[in-house]
Scaffold this motif. Structure first.
Motif, mmCIF file in Angstrom:
data_model
loop_
_atom_site.group_PDB
_atom_site.id
_atom_site.type_symbol
_atom_site.label_atom_id
_atom_site.label_comp_id
_atom_site.label_asym_id
_atom_site.label_seq_id
_atom_site.Cartn_x
_atom_site.Cartn_y
_atom_site.Cartn_z
ATOM 1 N N ALA A 287 0.868 -1.276 0.076
ATOM 2 C CA ALA A 287 0.241 0.083 -0.043
ATOM 3 C C ALA A 287 0.836 1.165 -0.114
ATOM 4 C CB ALA A 287 -0.912 -0.016 1.240
ATOM 5 N N THR B 214 0.347 -1.016 7.167
ATOM 6 C CA THR B 214 -0.738 -1.733 7.283
ATOM 7 C C THR B 214 -1.553 -1.016 8.080
ATOM 8 O OG1 THR B 214 0.425 -2.914 9.067
ATOM 9 C CG2 THR B 214 0.747 -3.924 6.868
ATOM 10 N N PRO C 116 -4.507 1.059 8.963
ATOM 11 C CA PRO C 116 -5.428 2.028 8.403
ATOM 12 C C PRO C 116 -5.696 3.355 9.107
ATOM 13 C CG PRO C 116 -6.650 0.363 9.839
ATOM 14 C CD PRO C 116 -5.182 -0.121 9.908
ATOM 15 N N LYS D 286 -7.431 4.621 -0.737
ATOM 16 C CA LYS D 286 -8.016 3.626 -1.408
ATOM 17 C C LYS D 286 -7.321 2.380 -1.471
ATOM 18 C CE LYS D 286 -11.130 7.048 -1.660
ATOM 19 N NZ LYS D 286 -12.247 7.044 -0.644
ATOM 20 N N ASP D 287 -6.138 2.368 -1.377
ATOM 21 C CA ASP D 287 -5.402 1.132 -1.559
ATOM 22 C C ASP D 287 -5.710 -0.107 -0.673
ATOM 23 O OD1 ASP D 287 -3.821 2.510 -3.419
ATOM 24 O OD2 ASP D 287 -1.940 2.669 -2.198
ATOM 25 N N ARG D 288 -5.542 -1.315 -1.102
ATOM 26 C CA ARG D 288 -5.794 -2.234 -0.155
ATOM 27 C C ARG D 288 -4.477 -2.409 0.442
ATOM 28 N NH1 ARG D 288 -4.473 -7.953 -0.621
ATOM 29 N NH2 ARG D 288 -3.274 -7.727 -2.585
ATOM 30 N N LEU D 289 -4.537 -2.647 1.858
ATOM 31 C CA LEU D 289 -3.738 -2.579 2.724
ATOM 32 C C LEU D 289 -2.832 -4.127 2.665
ATOM 33 C CD1 LEU D 289 -4.906 -0.561 5.835
ATOM 34 C CD2 LEU D 289 -3.303 0.095 3.907
ATOM 35 N N VAL D 290 -1.872 -4.485 2.117
ATOM 36 C CA VAL D 290 -1.382 -5.687 1.888
ATOM 37 C C VAL D 290 -0.566 -6.197 3.260
ATOM 38 C CG1 VAL D 290 0.165 -7.065 0.562
ATOM 39 C CG2 VAL D 290 -1.017 -5.203 -0.507
ATOM 40 N N ALA E 285 -0.856 -2.764 -8.952
ATOM 41 C CA ALA E 285 -1.972 -2.455 -7.903
ATOM 42 C C ALA E 285 -1.380 -3.094 -6.552
ATOM 43 C CB ALA E 285 -3.295 -3.436 -8.140
ATOM 44 N N PRO E 286 -1.681 -2.531 -5.537
ATOM 45 C CA PRO E 286 -1.273 -2.997 -4.107
ATOM 46 C C PRO E 286 -1.474 -4.595 -4.056
ATOM 47 C CG PRO E 286 -2.440 -1.059 -3.770
ATOM 48 C CD PRO E 286 -2.574 -1.479 -5.238
ATOM 49 N N GLY E 287 -0.302 -5.386 -3.700
ATOM 50 C CA GLY E 287 -0.225 -6.829 -3.689
ATOM 51 C C GLY E 287 0.061 -7.381 -4.968
#
Length: 289
Positions: free
Chosen positions: A49, A68, A70, A78-82, A278-280
């Protein structure tokens, strides 16, 4: 053994140690082609992220600016927290500076749950320091040997003037650059001469303007897309992976519009591949768009 014999043996031992250390540090300065010829095991890189990345060797992990928590940006990011809790037994973390969106103590503790080194710019004090972390304050231009990773902090400039570095990392036959959230500065040419070319440069692109400190400058405190392309060209990067973008609705923090579109437009005709992850997602060394 006489005192003279002990002295000779001590000098020989010190010479061997210095020679070995110099050889390891010099590997950070070898051209990328020579690194690949060494037959090292391959390096994989995952975008995390925000500004974070994970460098993965078969038996070791190095995280740079993992995030990680939030609470760092709340709903604005808006990123996914990996997750980083699946790190290898041999794990390291390096941070570019101590702001909470780049030094996330929660993420560092997760990445180093089995122990490991936290490398950070000398002159800063990331707090709270996770109990499991072995602190490694790092001076600019001095290579840090982190297992099979050689990570060298190089000068960067923070939008507030707070201490910050970027990281040059050599591992697995590759060399990469991670820029944190630096803005434009005059060190790009020296970094490019000392370490370039790079297989990939991970650079911030959102050209953010801040309203938190007064009087407000109205100037970007992070690289703009056009500046990121210019930096990548000077560094001799084959691929530019954009990081540090995707925030909307944060108070007194304004990201430029369409940073990816502007980045791709600025890169046209420059011989530079843009690889937006993209994140991940993991970097495909041969891909690009």
């Amino acid at each position: 053994m006489s005192r003279g014999e002990r002295g000779v043996e001590g000098r020989i031992t010190r010479r061997r140690l210095l020679a070995a250390t110099a050889g390891m540090a010099a590997s950070a300065l070898l051209p990328v082609g020579m690194l690949r010829a060494s037959g090292g095991e391959g390096l994989r890189i995952q975008r995390l992220a925000w500004a974070g990345i994970r460098l993965q060797l078969p038996r070791a992990s190095l995280f740079i600016d993992p995030l990680t928590n939030p609470d760092a940006w709340g709903l604005a990011l808006k990123d996914r927290l990996v997750p980083v809790s699946d790190a290898s037994d041999e794990s390291y973390v390096a941070i570019t500076h101590a702001h909470p969106d780049h030094f996330d103590a929660q993420a560092v503790a997760q990445a180093l749950a089995k122990g490991g080194v936290l490398a950070y710019p000398a002159g800063t004090q990331p707090l709270p320091m996770p109990a499991v972390a072995r602190a490694r304050p790092s001076v600019a231009w001095e290579p840090q040997l982190l297992g099979d990773f050689t990570a060298t902090p190089v000068p960067a400039s923070d939008g507030y003037g707070d201490p910050q570095v970027s990281w040059v990392v050599s591992a697995g036959g590759r060399r990469i650059f991670h820029g944190g959230d630096t803005l434009w500065h005059g060190h790009w040419w020296r970094i490019g001469r000392q370490f370039g070319p790079f297989d990939a440069a991970f650079l911030p692109i959102n050209g953010a303007r801040f309203g938190w400190r007064k009087p407000v400058s109205g100037q970007p405190g992070v690289l703009t897309p056009e500046q990121a392309v210019a930096a990548a060209v000077i560094l001799g990067a084959r691929c530019l992976v954009p990081i540090h973008y995707g925030v909307a609705g944060a108070t007194d923090y304004e990201e430029i519009e369409d940073p990816l579109g502007r980045l791709r437009a600025a890169a046209r005709g420059k011989g530079l591949r843009i690889r937006a992850l993209a994140p991940g997602e993991w970097l495909d060394w041969n891909g690009g768009a």
